[in-house]
Design a protein around this motif. Structure first.
Motif, PDB file in Angstrom:
ATOM      1  N   LYS A 219       0.835  -1.212   0.000  1.00 51.50           N
ATOM      2  CA  LYS A 219       0.000   0.000   0.000  1.00 51.50           C
ATOM      3  C   LYS A 219       0.866   1.259   0.000  1.00 51.50           C
ATOM      4  O   LYS A 219       0.605   2.203  -0.744  1.00 51.50           O
ATOM      5  CB  LYS A 219      -0.930   0.005   1.207  1.00 51.50           C
ATOM      6  CG  LYS A 219      -1.998  -1.055   1.153  1.00 51.50           C
ATOM      7  CD  LYS A 219      -2.800  -1.081   2.436  1.00 51.50           C
ATOM      8  CE  LYS A 219      -3.738  -2.275   2.456  1.00 51.50           C
ATOM      9  NZ  LYS A 219      -4.368  -2.434   3.771  1.00 51.50           N
TER      10      LYS A 219
ATOM     11  N   GLN B 115       2.485   2.156  -3.379  1.00 49.52           N
ATOM     12  CA  GLN B 115       1.634   2.810  -4.367  1.00 49.52           C
ATOM     13  C   GLN B 115       1.730   4.336  -4.270  1.00 49.52           C
ATOM     14  O   GLN B 115       1.617   5.035  -5.267  1.00 49.52           O
ATOM     15  CB  GLN B 115       0.167   2.362  -4.191  1.00 49.52           C
ATOM     16  CG  GLN B 115      -0.058   0.883  -4.421  1.00 49.52           C
ATOM     17  CD  GLN B 115       0.429   0.431  -5.793  1.00 49.52           C
ATOM     18  OE1 GLN B 115       0.168   1.070  -6.813  1.00 49.52           O
ATOM     19  NE2 GLN B 115       1.153  -0.681  -5.821  1.00 49.52           N
TER      20      GLN B 115
ATOM     21  N   LYS C 230       7.245  -1.622  -8.015  1.00 51.94           N
ATOM     22  CA  LYS C 230       5.805  -1.436  -7.914  1.00 51.94           C
ATOM     23  C   LYS C 230       5.016  -2.482  -8.708  1.00 51.94           C
ATOM     24  O   LYS C 230       3.903  -2.837  -8.354  1.00 51.94           O
ATOM     25  CB  LYS C 230       5.465  -0.029  -8.411  1.00 51.94           C
ATOM     26  CG  LYS C 230       4.138   0.503  -7.994  1.00 51.94           C
ATOM     27  CD  LYS C 230       4.036   1.958  -8.444  1.00 51.94           C
ATOM     28  CE  LYS C 230       2.799   2.602  -7.933  1.00 51.94           C
ATOM     29  NZ  LYS C 230       2.730   4.013  -8.288  1.00 51.94           N
TER      30      LYS C 230
END
Length: 160
Positions: A64, A67, A135
């Motif tokens: 999380k 991001q 990512k």
């Protein structure tokens, strides 16, 4: 005047001798109390040193955060009784400057082979092994082994 100063010094020295003798007597009779106090002080000191250690994240939380930050995730794969893993923690990750350096560049995650499931199909031959993940979930680099601060920096500074 000189007699007064000498009398004062003699009296003061004998008072200090009595105080010292009392303290020594107290220390020898209360040794167990002081042993406990010494342990408490040592524990406090060790704890305060580790306040600047790397802040490890759960893998799900790191995903999380990634991001938002776009930083690679650094996964440190360890085992419970791994001597080399403990060396890395003590010599590298507990260092204040190094923890700042790592957290500026990566999102650190520690996973234990004894009870954590490894993501991305990671297979580990020995611990510690470090994986740097972008990512998109691609492993950018794998760094096996235990290193000192400078070697670890040299091995990881180009990872982006």
């Amino acid at each position: 005047m000189i007699k007064s100063v000498l009398l004062f010094l003699t009296t003061s020295l004998s008072m200090y001798a009595v105080m010292l003798r009392t303290v020594l007597l107290f220390l020898t009779t209360s040794l167990s109390v002081y042993a406990v106090m010494a342990r408490v002080v040592l524990l406090f000191f060790v704890t305060s040193l580790s306040l600047h250690a790397v802040e490890w994240h759960r893998y799900e939380d790191a995903l999380k955060e990634q991001q938002v930050s776009n930083k690679p995730i650094m996964i440190d794969v360890v085992r419970t009784n791994c001597h080399y893993c403990s060396d890395m923690d003590r010599k590298v990750f507990d260092d204040k400057e190094m923890s700042v350096w790592i957290e500026k560049r990566f999102i650190p995650v520690k996973l234990n082979l004894d009870h954590d499931k490894l993501p991305l199909g990671i297979k580990v031959m020995f611990t510690p092994t470090f994986y740097f993940v972008n990512k998109e979930g691609k492993i950018l680099k794998r760094v096996p082994g235990s290193w000192d601060i400078q070697d670890f920096k040299d091995l990881t500074e180009m990872i982006k």
